[in-house]
Design a protein around this motif. Structure first.
Motif, PDB file in Angstrom:
ATOM      1  N   GLU A  22     -26.850   5.545   3.721  1.00  0.00           N
ATOM      2  CA  GLU A  22     -26.779   6.903   3.185  1.00  0.00           C
ATOM      3  C   GLU A  22     -28.056   7.285   2.448  1.00  0.00           C
ATOM      4  O   GLU A  22     -28.421   8.464   2.388  1.00  0.00           O
ATOM      5  N   TRP A  24     -30.890   6.664   3.543  1.00  0.00           N
ATOM      6  CA  TRP A  24     -31.764   7.109   4.621  1.00  0.00           C
ATOM      7  C   TRP A  24     -31.139   8.264   5.407  1.00  0.00           C
ATOM      8  O   TRP A  24     -31.535   8.561   6.529  1.00  0.00           O
ATOM      9  N   GLN A  25     -30.140   8.883   4.797  1.00  0.00           N
ATOM     10  CA  GLN A  25     -29.526  10.108   5.325  1.00  0.00           C
ATOM     11  C   GLN A  25     -28.716   9.904   6.605  1.00  0.00           C
ATOM     12  O   GLN A  25     -28.498  10.839   7.374  1.00  0.00           O
ATOM     13  N   ASP A  27     -25.128   9.379   8.416  1.00  0.00           N
ATOM     14  CA  ASP A  27     -23.711   9.674   8.187  1.00  0.00           C
ATOM     15  C   ASP A  27     -22.948   8.385   8.497  1.00  0.00           C
ATOM     16  O   ASP A  27     -23.117   7.824   9.578  1.00  0.00           O
ATOM     17  N   ASN A 125     -33.836  12.216  12.170  1.00  0.00           N
ATOM     18  CA  ASN A 125     -34.485  13.081  11.200  1.00  0.00           C
ATOM     19  C   ASN A 125     -35.755  12.464  10.658  1.00  0.00           C
ATOM     20  O   ASN A 125     -36.502  13.121   9.955  1.00  0.00           O
ATOM     21  N   LYS A 166     -35.933  16.314  -1.970  1.00  0.00           N
ATOM     22  CA  LYS A 166     -34.662  16.788  -1.401  1.00  0.00           C
ATOM     23  C   LYS A 166     -33.800  17.470  -2.461  1.00  0.00           C
ATOM     24  O   LYS A 166     -32.959  18.309  -2.146  1.00  0.00           O
TER      25      LYS A 166
END
Length: 224
Positions: A22, A24-25, A27, A125, A166
């Protein structure tokens, strides 16, 4: 970002993996009912599965075989079983990679990104950039462009700048930043965060941008 399904019955390990991914983004989704692994897979439709071998009810080989009957989704086995036979069986069942416990979380993330690139022919991403107030952070290679000058960042400097950018406009506490950087901040000297923040500031300032990261005394740090 890709959805990762984690099939791991050791709750602590599963939680550590989930928290790291998470950061590292990614899901993430963790299976809790080990009778329903295939059903969870069908419901969640992940882009990659992390699958332990030693599981309650049926082992990872069984579930890998069942998933392979209906899908070519990338599967990485994670296991304390590290004999050549275990690895051969995993690959014969249709696994794409195998990582043995204990392992470095950074190595796991690297394997996940590499497998996603190979499997889907795209970079997640990580190919994106984040821009704010003159800085452009390249999420692919961990560098930052400041007024046309490209600056290389260390892993921790990158993570700090990433989470601050972010969340620009929000004050992030030292505790939250420590958790974002290290798996267990209890074993990290608080001064380590200060050192990394100061190094990051210095690099940005040397490129000509002053006061990009502000300190809020008693609260934390913010990129306004």
């Amino acid at each position: 970002m890709a959805k990762i399904m984690i099939v791991e019955d050791e709750a602590v390990i599963g939680q550590l993996i989930m928290e790291e991914l998470e950061k590292w983004q990614f899901d993430t989704f963790g299976t809790t009912d080990f009778h329903q692994v295939l059903l969870d897979f069908k419901t969640e439709e992940p882009q990659l599965i992390l699958l332990d071998i030693n599981l309650p009810v049926f082992d990872g080989y069984y579930w890998c075989q069942k998933i392979r009957e209906i899908s070519k989704v990338p599967i990485i086995f994670i296991s304390s079983r590290n004999t050549n036979m275990d690895m051969i069986m995993a690959m014969n069942m249709g696994a794409d990679d195998f990582i043995t416990k204990p392992f470095e979380l950074d190595v796991l993330v690297a394997k996940i990104n590499a497998l996603l690139r190979r499997s889907y022919n795209y970079v997640e991403n990580n190919s994106e950039t984040i821009s704010h107030n003159g800085l452009v952070l390249n999420v692919d290679n961990g560098s930052v462009d400041v007024n046309g000058e490209v600056i290389d960042l260390s892993k921790n400097e990158y993570r700090l700048l990433y989470i601050l950018m972010k969340n620009h406009g929000k004050i992030l506490s030292r505790e939250k930043l420590l958790r974002a950087l290290w798996d267990d901040e209890r074993f990290v000297d608080d001064n380590t965060l200060t050192v990394n923040i100061n190094r990051l500031r210095r690099k940005i300032e040397q490129a000509g941008v002053k006061g990009y990261i502000e300190t809020k005394v008693g609260q934390g740090y913010i990129i306004p």
